[in-house]
Scaffold this motif. Structure first.
Motif, PDB file in Angstrom:
ATOM      1  N   ALA A 472       3.242 -48.668 -17.161  1.00  0.00           N
ATOM      2  CA  ALA A 472       1.785 -48.152 -17.383  1.00  0.00           C
ATOM      3  C   ALA A 472       1.491 -47.246 -18.540  1.00  0.00           C
ATOM      4  O   ALA A 472       2.547 -46.433 -18.686  1.00  0.00           O
ATOM      5  CB  ALA A 472       1.286 -47.567 -15.962  1.00  0.00           C
ATOM      6  N   ALA A 473       0.708 -47.482 -19.014  1.00  0.00           N
ATOM      7  CA  ALA A 473       0.290 -46.915 -20.454  1.00  0.00           C
ATOM      8  C   ALA A 473      -0.372 -45.546 -20.117  1.00  0.00           C
ATOM      9  O   ALA A 473      -1.629 -45.278 -20.304  1.00  0.00           O
ATOM     10  CB  ALA A 473      -0.427 -47.746 -21.321  1.00  0.00           C
ATOM     11  N   TYR A 474       0.455 -44.578 -20.029  1.00  0.00           N
ATOM     12  CA  TYR A 474       0.197 -43.184 -19.728  1.00  0.00           C
ATOM     13  C   TYR A 474      -0.170 -42.602 -20.965  1.00  0.00           C
ATOM     14  O   TYR A 474       0.318 -42.824 -22.122  1.00  0.00           O
ATOM     15  CB  TYR A 474       1.152 -42.189 -18.948  1.00  0.00           C
ATOM     16  CG  TYR A 474       1.058 -42.815 -17.292  1.00  0.00           C
ATOM     17  CD1 TYR A 474       0.334 -42.029 -16.565  1.00  0.00           C
ATOM     18  CD2 TYR A 474       2.126 -43.909 -16.711  1.00  0.00           C
ATOM     19  CE1 TYR A 474       0.563 -42.285 -15.262  1.00  0.00           C
ATOM     20  CE2 TYR A 474       2.246 -43.874 -15.593  1.00  0.00           C
ATOM     21  CZ  TYR A 474       1.388 -43.252 -14.722  1.00  0.00           C
ATOM     22  OH  TYR A 474       1.377 -43.443 -13.337  1.00  0.00           O
ATOM     23  N   ARG A 475      -1.207 -41.543 -20.943  1.00  0.00           N
ATOM     24  CA  ARG A 475      -1.570 -40.596 -21.912  1.00  0.00           C
ATOM     25  C   ARG A 475      -1.108 -39.190 -21.447  1.00  0.00           C
ATOM     26  O   ARG A 475      -1.230 -38.659 -20.308  1.00  0.00           O
ATOM     27  CB  ARG A 475      -2.852 -40.567 -22.371  1.00  0.00           C
ATOM     28  CG  ARG A 475      -3.542 -41.782 -22.958  1.00  0.00           C
ATOM     29  CD  ARG A 475      -2.827 -42.165 -24.124  1.00  0.00           C
ATOM     30  NE  ARG A 475      -2.947 -41.238 -25.321  1.00  0.00           N
ATOM     31  CZ  ARG A 475      -3.857 -41.120 -26.015  1.00  0.00           C
ATOM     32  NH1 ARG A 475      -5.157 -41.735 -25.882  1.00  0.00           N
ATOM     33  NH2 ARG A 475      -3.899 -40.146 -27.047  1.00  0.00           N
ATOM     34  N   ALA A 476      -0.690 -38.306 -22.405  1.00  0.00           N
ATOM     35  CA  ALA A 476      -0.042 -36.743 -21.966  1.00  0.00           C
ATOM     36  C   ALA A 476      -1.051 -35.801 -22.641  1.00  0.00           C
ATOM     37  O   ALA A 476      -2.250 -36.244 -23.237  1.00  0.00           O
ATOM     38  CB  ALA A 476       1.344 -36.685 -22.661  1.00  0.00           C
ATOM     39  N   ILE A 477      -1.143 -34.611 -22.136  1.00  0.00           N
ATOM     40  CA  ILE A 477      -1.972 -33.629 -22.594  1.00  0.00           C
ATOM     41  C   ILE A 477      -1.133 -32.492 -23.168  1.00  0.00           C
ATOM     42  O   ILE A 477       0.106 -32.045 -22.510  1.00  0.00           O
ATOM     43  CB  ILE A 477      -2.662 -33.020 -21.253  1.00  0.00           C
ATOM     44  CG1 ILE A 477      -3.329 -34.001 -20.738  1.00  0.00           C
ATOM     45  CG2 ILE A 477      -3.495 -31.856 -21.696  1.00  0.00           C
ATOM     46  CD1 ILE A 477      -4.053 -33.593 -19.207  1.00  0.00           C
ATOM     47  N   SER A 478      -1.381 -32.270 -24.382  1.00  0.00           N
ATOM     48  CA  SER A 478      -0.647 -31.254 -24.983  1.00  0.00           C
ATOM     49  C   SER A 478      -0.828 -29.584 -24.387  1.00  0.00           C
ATOM     50  O   SER A 478      -1.920 -29.683 -23.564  1.00  0.00           O
ATOM     51  CB  SER A 478      -1.100 -31.106 -26.558  1.00  0.00           C
ATOM     52  OG  SER A 478      -2.206 -30.479 -26.685  1.00  0.00           O
ATOM     53  N   SER A 479      -0.230 -28.681 -24.685  1.00  0.00           N
ATOM     54  CA  SER A 479      -0.180 -27.262 -24.426  1.00  0.00           C
ATOM     55  C   SER A 479      -2.024 -27.013 -24.899  1.00  0.00           C
ATOM     56  O   SER A 479      -2.287 -26.239 -24.194  1.00  0.00           O
ATOM     57  CB  SER A 479       0.697 -26.504 -24.793  1.00  0.00           C
ATOM     58  OG  SER A 479       1.754 -26.747 -24.395  1.00  0.00           O
ATOM     59  N   ALA A 480      -2.305 -27.415 -25.761  1.00  0.00           N
ATOM     60  CA  ALA A 480      -3.546 -27.053 -26.337  1.00  0.00           C
ATOM     61  C   ALA A 480      -4.804 -27.744 -25.589  1.00  0.00           C
ATOM     62  O   ALA A 480      -5.879 -27.325 -25.861  1.00  0.00           O
ATOM     63  CB  ALA A 480      -3.584 -27.221 -28.050  1.00  0.00           C
ATOM     64  N   GLY A 481      -4.267 -28.525 -24.936  1.00  0.00           N
ATOM     65  CA  GLY A 481      -5.289 -29.443 -24.186  1.00  0.00           C
ATOM     66  C   GLY A 481      -5.741 -30.788 -24.755  1.00  0.00           C
ATOM     67  O   GLY A 481      -6.733 -31.650 -24.185  1.00  0.00           O
ATOM     68  N   SER A 482      -5.370 -31.333 -25.883  1.00  0.00           N
ATOM     69  CA  SER A 482      -5.597 -32.280 -26.241  1.00  0.00           C
ATOM     70  C   SER A 482      -4.917 -33.552 -26.069  1.00  0.00           C
ATOM     71  O   SER A 482      -3.607 -33.352 -25.482  1.00  0.00           O
ATOM     72  CB  SER A 482      -5.346 -32.350 -28.029  1.00  0.00           C
ATOM     73  OG  SER A 482      -4.141 -32.050 -28.362  1.00  0.00           O
ATOM     74  N   LEU A 483      -5.243 -34.674 -25.867  1.00  0.00           N
ATOM     75  CA  LEU A 483      -4.486 -36.008 -25.397  1.00  0.00           C
ATOM     76  C   LEU A 483      -3.533 -36.417 -26.668  1.00  0.00           C
ATOM     77  O   LEU A 483      -3.944 -36.440 -27.752  1.00  0.00           O
ATOM     78  CB  LEU A 483      -5.606 -37.033 -24.985  1.00  0.00           C
ATOM     79  CG  LEU A 483      -6.541 -37.083 -23.806  1.00  0.00           C
ATOM     80  CD1 LEU A 483      -7.448 -38.048 -23.727  1.00  0.00           C
ATOM     81  CD2 LEU A 483      -5.485 -36.964 -22.626  1.00  0.00           C
ATOM     82  N   VAL A 484      -2.421 -36.751 -26.069  1.00  0.00           N
ATOM     83  CA  VAL A 484      -1.449 -37.404 -27.048  1.00  0.00           C
ATOM     84  C   VAL A 484      -0.797 -38.560 -26.264  1.00  0.00           C
ATOM     85  O   VAL A 484      -0.893 -38.685 -25.139  1.00  0.00           O
ATOM     86  CB  VAL A 484      -0.509 -36.205 -27.358  1.00  0.00           C
ATOM     87  CG1 VAL A 484      -1.178 -35.071 -28.204  1.00  0.00           C
ATOM     88  CG2 VAL A 484       0.353 -35.637 -26.061  1.00  0.00           C
TER      89      VAL A 484
END
Length: 543
Positions: A472-484
């Motif tokens: 599955a094509a997941y997205r992550a969340i950086s410590s600053a709260g942005s999608l990566v």
């Protein structure tokens, strides 16, 4: 010049001292006194209580006795006691036991098989020179056999609903000692016609003699297996009711046929009707919505009209955001032998769960996974539909039997700079990693998320013992709260290469609304169910 009388006085004194010295040198005459033996007394002054208690209740076999001693020319340093049947002939030095106590709770022996006995109790003091009272203090206690006792172990009670494999444990005791227990007696739904078990039995498993093809069965015999090692016996207990409440009666019987009070436990027994078991382990109040969906999915795949047995282990529910709850109260306290033997009655298990990798002490599958050896040894197949989540601490999953069982290599870890969660957004692709699964002839359909999914993670797959099926094509969340972008593992479905265990880690529907959250990449709403059907086919579920 000294006076003459002074000279005479000194001479007399010298003569007196010389005489005194001569007297000391000659020694005393006469014989020394012999050591006198001590005396002993019992708090019971009567030498026999038999006549005193004639017509009254006798003592039980456990009697509290006190005694004392005194010594006329020294002190008492210890005692010796003995007790024996009044009719028994003992030598003067037979049967004594040393003690420094002046009281004791004494278990007086009743000859095996006798209801009453008159037991002599004797005590004698021993002084500091080893002399013993030649006339020990003595009395005779009239005693009677006390009834044994028995109680169920609170740590081995069956849950309120079971299939036809039930275990129970108890503790029995007897005032005259464990050797006085002749038998443990049990009965199912019948407190009058009880069946004897060996006297030292403390744990049993009852296994109903079920014929899954006989719909007319409403009551069967239950075979008794002894001990936690599930040792078969030739004992059968009649009267196990199916799809009904059962009551197990137990009591202890001693050598005189005196019985304990009758103890009982009750539970509901479900009749097994098939080789397919659906396990409802989704531990929220909306579990019925998911159970209805997955049972329908399973029925679509199985031969028309094929029965499915349901095992519900959902309570206690997860409430609020608290994901860690105790193991289900519908599981027995110990998985072996009860769960091991119950699962061995089935060939195919479809397991739907809220969590399998969060807590090995709170999740249900880790508790059960360690006792599935007979199930798999009989050729059993397992399909697990469960989200993958991380425990609060990695140490919480050390030795988690579910992780060892499932077709995955490890749980993911998050690198520094990322929050410990992933997002699978609406329209994100869920792509097949294989064209066809072993044992099937139809290609795996491509899927997409039709809603954003937050509560499940991919997992690590590696090695030759696991076949990954979907990513599955997941997205992550950086410590600053942005999608990566997420560059880690993306597998969300897999099967063991021996085709024994399958895992699908994405939800199929929203548990609250019932709306589907996966669809085919071509818009086909039946594609996700077809993907599960193909996994079941590869595992060898009947169709």
């Amino acid at each position: 010049m000294r006076p003459a009388n002074a000279t005479i006085s000194v001479s007399a004194l010298v003569l007196f001292c010389a005489g005194l010295w001569a007297g000391c040198d000659s020694g005393f005459s006469g014989d020394p006194f012999e050591n006198q033996p001590p005396n002993t007394s019992l708090s019971v002054r009567d030498t026999s209580l038999v006549d005193n208690l004639e017509g009254a209740d006798r003592f039980t076999s456990t009697v509290y006795i006190t005694w004392s001693g005194d010594d006329p020319d020294g002190f008492v340093q210890s005692y010796e006691i003995r007790f024996y049947d009044e009719l028994e002939k003992l030598g003067p030095e037979d049967g004594w036991s040393a003690t420094t106590s002046t009281d004791s709770l004494v278990l007086l022996p009743i000859p095996r098989g006798e209801r009453e006995a008159n037991i002599a109790f004797e005590v004698r003091a021993i002084d500091d020179l080893g002399a013993k009272d030649p006339t020990p203090a003595r009395t005779v206690f009239p005693i009677e056999n006390g009834p044994p006792s028995i109680r169920f172990s609170p740590f081995d009670l069956p849950p309120d609903t079971t299939f036809s494999v039930i275990s129970a444990a108890w503790t029995a005791s007897d005032p005259e000692g464990a050797a006085n227990i002749r038998a443990i007696q049990i009965g199912l739904n019948d407190s009058l016609n009880l069946v004897d078990l060996p006297f030292n039995t403390e744990f049993i498993t009852l296994t109903g003699q079920i014929d899954i093809n006989d719909a007319s069965q409403v009551e069967v015999d239950a075979r008794v297996y002894l001990g936690r090692g599930y040792t078969p016996s030739d004992i059968f207990i009649p009267g196990l009711k199916l799809n009904a409440v059962n009551t197990l009666y137990i009591r202890a019987v001693d050598a005189t046929d005196t019985t304990s009070t009758l103890e009982r436990i009750s539970w509901y027994t479900k009749k097994q009707t098939s080789e397919v078991l659906y396990v409802d382990d989704f531990r929220t109040t909306d579990s019925p919505t998911l159970a209805a969906y997955h049972l329908n999915l399973l029925r679509e795949y199985l031969p028309a009209g094929a029965p499915i047995d349901l095992w519900t282990i959902t309570t206690p529910f997860v409430t609020g955001s608290a994901g860690l709850v105790p193991r289900s109260d519908q599981l027995p306290p110990n998985a072996n032998p009860t769960v091991r033997q119950m699962l061995a009655q089935f060939k195919y298990i479809y397991w739907m769960s809220t969590n399998t990798t969060v807590s090995q002490t709170g999740d249900n599958l880790p508790f059960v996974a360690g006792v599935m050896d007979i199930f798999f040894g009989n050729g059993g197949k397992l399909m697990v539909h469960s989200p993958i989540a991380l425990p609060p601490s990695p140490d919480d999953n050390l030795g988690n039997a579910a992780i060892l069982l499932l077709p995955l290599t490890d749980l993911i870890t998050f690198p520094e700079g990322l929050r410990s969660s992933l997002r699978l957004f609406q329209n994100a692709p869920v792509d097949p990693l294989v064209v066809t699964l072993p044992g099937t002839g139809e290609p795996m359909p491509a899927l997409v998320a039709s809603a954003t999914l937050l509560s499940t993670l991919p997992y690590v797959v590696g090695g030759s013992d696991v076949l990954p099926i979907y990513s599955a094509a997941y997205r992550a969340i950086s410590s600053a709260g942005s999608l990566v972008d997420w560059d880690g593992p993306t597998t969300i479905a897999s099967i063991s290469t021996d085709q024994r265990v399958g895992l699908f880690a994405l939800p199929m529907i929203n548990s609250f609304s019932g709306q589907e959250v996966l669809i085919g990449a071509d818009g086909d709403t039946a594609a996700p169910r077809r993907a599960i059907h193909l996994m079941l086919e590869s595992l060898g579920f009947p169709k």
